[in-house]
Design a protein around this motif. Structure first.
Motif, PDB file in Angstrom:
ATOM      1  N   UNK A   5      47.732  47.533  59.434  1.00 43.15           N
ATOM      2  CA  UNK A   5      48.579  46.124  58.922  1.00 43.15           C
ATOM      3  C   UNK A   5      46.966  45.329  58.314  1.00 43.15           C
ATOM      4  N   UNK A   6      47.032  44.805  57.120  1.00 45.37           N
ATOM      5  CA  UNK A   6      46.798  44.215  56.286  1.00 45.37           C
ATOM      6  C   UNK A   6      46.735  42.717  56.824  1.00 45.37           C
ATOM      7  N   UNK A   7      46.012  42.087  56.996  1.00 48.72           N
ATOM      8  CA  UNK A   7      46.092  40.043  56.758  1.00 48.72           C
ATOM      9  C   UNK A   7      45.297  39.268  56.172  1.00 48.72           C
ATOM     10  N   UNK A   8      46.067  38.665  55.630  1.00 48.16           N
ATOM     11  CA  UNK A   8      45.408  37.903  54.166  1.00 48.16           C
ATOM     12  C   UNK A   8      43.905  37.177  55.805  1.00 48.16           C
ATOM     13  N   UNK A   9      42.760  36.601  54.886  1.00 50.35           N
ATOM     14  CA  UNK A   9      42.278  35.807  55.785  1.00 50.35           C
ATOM     15  C   UNK A   9      41.323  34.701  54.222  1.00 50.35           C
ATOM     16  N   UNK A  10      40.845  33.229  55.183  1.00 52.53           N
ATOM     17  CA  UNK A  10      40.145  32.597  54.468  1.00 52.53           C
ATOM     18  C   UNK A  10      38.689  32.775  54.837  1.00 52.53           C
ATOM     19  N   UNK A  11      38.473  32.423  53.686  1.00 54.90           N
ATOM     20  CA  UNK A  11      37.286  31.430  53.930  1.00 54.90           C
ATOM     21  C   UNK A  11      36.555  30.117  53.818  1.00 54.90           C
ATOM     22  N   UNK A  12      36.361  29.648  55.021  1.00 55.14           N
ATOM     23  CA  UNK A  12      35.814  28.590  55.551  1.00 55.14           C
ATOM     24  C   UNK A  12      34.593  28.362  56.532  1.00 55.14           C
ATOM     25  N   UNK A  13      34.034  27.406  56.595  1.00 55.08           N
ATOM     26  CA  UNK A  13      32.907  27.231  57.250  1.00 55.08           C
ATOM     27  C   UNK A  13      33.039  27.648  58.748  1.00 55.08           C
ATOM     28  N   UNK A  14      31.976  28.152  58.836  1.00 55.26           N
ATOM     29  CA  UNK A  14      32.550  27.889  60.797  1.00 55.26           C
ATOM     30  C   UNK A  14      31.174  28.018  61.415  1.00 55.26           C
ATOM     31  N   UNK A  15      30.888  28.338  63.076  1.00 52.77           N
ATOM     32  CA  UNK A  15      29.749  27.536  63.525  1.00 52.77           C
ATOM     33  C   UNK A  15      29.917  28.301  64.416  1.00 52.77           C
ATOM     34  N   UNK A  48      39.831  38.691  47.557  1.00 51.10           N
ATOM     35  CA  UNK A  48      39.598  39.381  46.738  1.00 51.10           C
ATOM     36  C   UNK A  48      40.046  39.687  45.397  1.00 51.10           C
ATOM     37  N   UNK A  49      39.552  39.135  44.386  1.00 49.70           N
ATOM     38  CA  UNK A  49      40.719  39.054  42.876  1.00 49.70           C
ATOM     39  C   UNK A  49      39.971  40.277  42.333  1.00 49.70           C
ATOM     40  N   UNK A  50      39.577  40.961  42.628  1.00 50.93           N
ATOM     41  CA  UNK A  50      39.332  42.321  41.378  1.00 50.93           C
ATOM     42  C   UNK A  50      40.538  43.343  41.247  1.00 50.93           C
ATOM     43  N   UNK A  51      41.416  43.498  42.356  1.00 53.52           N
ATOM     44  CA  UNK A  51      41.885  44.589  41.519  1.00 53.52           C
ATOM     45  C   UNK A  51      42.475  44.351  43.434  1.00 53.52           C
ATOM     46  N   UNK A  52      43.581  45.032  44.013  1.00 58.02           N
ATOM     47  CA  UNK A  52      44.668  45.488  45.055  1.00 58.02           C
ATOM     48  C   UNK A  52      44.601  46.696  45.369  1.00 58.02           C
ATOM     49  N   UNK A  94      47.511  39.254  43.353  1.00 53.22           N
ATOM     50  CA  UNK A  94      47.093  40.414  43.302  1.00 53.22           C
ATOM     51  C   UNK A  94      47.783  41.494  44.229  1.00 53.22           C
ATOM     52  N   UNK A  95      47.886  41.000  45.554  1.00 56.51           N
ATOM     53  CA  UNK A  95      47.863  41.931  46.900  1.00 56.51           C
ATOM     54  C   UNK A  95      49.638  42.198  47.033  1.00 56.51           C
ATOM     55  N   UNK A  96      50.704  40.475  46.713  1.00 60.85           N
ATOM     56  CA  UNK A  96      51.348  40.154  47.025  1.00 60.85           C
ATOM     57  C   UNK A  96      52.578  40.702  45.799  1.00 60.85           C
ATOM     58  N   UNK A  97      52.377  40.705  44.563  1.00 60.31           N
ATOM     59  CA  UNK A  97      52.970  41.876  43.791  1.00 60.31           C
ATOM     60  C   UNK A  97      52.806  43.153  43.371  1.00 60.31           C
ATOM     61  N   UNK A  98      51.574  43.583  44.142  1.00 57.22           N
ATOM     62  CA  UNK A  98      51.714  45.063  44.117  1.00 57.22           C
ATOM     63  C   UNK A  98      52.410  45.830  45.109  1.00 57.22           C
ATOM     64  N   UNK A  99      52.086  44.688  46.420  1.00 57.76           N
ATOM     65  CA  UNK A  99      53.114  45.139  47.624  1.00 57.76           C
ATOM     66  C   UNK A  99      53.623  45.033  47.174  1.00 57.76           C
ATOM     67  N   UNK A 100      55.380  44.441  46.617  1.00 58.90           N
ATOM     68  CA  UNK A 100      55.991  44.421  46.052  1.00 58.90           C
ATOM     69  C   UNK A 100      56.440  45.665  45.145  1.00 58.90           C
ATOM     70  N   UNK A 101      55.482  45.940  44.057  1.00 61.03           N
ATOM     71  CA  UNK A 101      55.938  46.991  43.698  1.00 61.03           C
ATOM     72  C   UNK A 101      56.225  48.318  44.033  1.00 61.03           C
ATOM     73  N   UNK A 102      54.966  48.540  45.226  1.00 58.31           N
ATOM     74  CA  UNK A 102      55.215  50.043  45.727  1.00 58.31           C
ATOM     75  C   UNK A 102      56.285  49.428  46.573  1.00 58.31           C
TER      76      UNK A 102
END
Length: 227
Positions: A5-15, A48-52, A94-102
């Motif tokens: 199961x893939x989980x989408x994530x943030x990019x944020x500053x962390x310490x 990642x906005x390259x592809x799904x 990209x992920x959501x639309x492709x997930x719906x398609x397949x």
């Protein structure tokens, strides 16, 4: 094998340790634990906005919570209280639309439900208190709103939740138009809290945060659909 199961994530500053404010791909651990405890194998998906293409390696997908969507995605102008991270939107659409398609099993949580709605052609209200006259859906910073939901009889969410209608929500935006999806749950003030697509294997969006209590009903249903 456990379903992946893939989980989408943030990019944020962390310490941590001796490192401070490093750009980091992260997500609250409750999401990971909720998937694992439901019988799945969690993997994090940085923006990642390259592809799904990663979806070919997954059995299911969680669209996690987070900041507001850029209003341009649903043809609106930004309102003063909208706070977005556009770099996250591109890849997740990209992920959501492709997930719906397949027909990949998909669970959207809070922002994830809103993103799923827009991916299905819907629209959002940008600040619910302006329409409702109260802040019950996000009572204070970092404080979940305690609400009760009403679920449509015969819906997937009604079957999963049973007589338990208590939810913990934290959002100031909401669904105005569900697009091709179906609203199957609302709070007493009429705000949509659940959307579904009965025509697909498992497409469910919830506006509340089931990962906080590691809800095995919802995450378990996702994992089971992903087998």
């Amino acid at each position: 094998m456990r379903p992946i199961i893939g989980i989408t994530s943030y990019v944020l500053p962390a310490s941590w340790g001796v490192w401070h404010d490093l750009p980091s791909a992260l997500v609250p651990y409750d999401y990971v634990a909720a998937v694992r405890e439901a019988g799945g194998r969690a993997v994090l998906l940085p923006p990642d906005d390259e592809d799904a293409d990663v979806l070919t390696a997954l059995d299911g997908l969680v669209l996690a919570g987070g900041p507001d969507l850029e209003p341009r995605w649903y043809g609106a102008e930004r309102e003063p209280l909208t706070e977005s991270h556009p770099e996250r939107d591109e890849g997740e659409f990209l992920l959501a639309r492709r997930a719906l398609e397949i027909d990949l099993p998909l669970l959207g949580v809070c922002r994830g439900m809103q993103l799923l709605t827009v991916a299905a052609g819907g629209r959002l209200h940008q600040h619910l208190p302006d329409r409702l006259g109260h802040e019950k859906h996000r009572p204070a910073p970092g404080v979940y709103g305690e609400q009760e939901a009403r679920f449509e009889p015969g819906s997937r969410i009604a079957a999963l939740m049973g007589d338990d209608v208590a939810i913990q929500c934290y959002h100031h935006q909401g669904v105005a138009d569900p697009g091709s999806l179906t609203i199957t749950g609302r709070t007493e003030d009429g705000v949509p809290e659940t959307i579904e697509d009965p025509a697909r294997r498992f497409v469910l969006g919830v506006q509340w945060h089931p990962e906080v209590v590691r809800d095995r009903r919802l995450f378990g249903a996702l994992v089971e659909a992903a087998r």
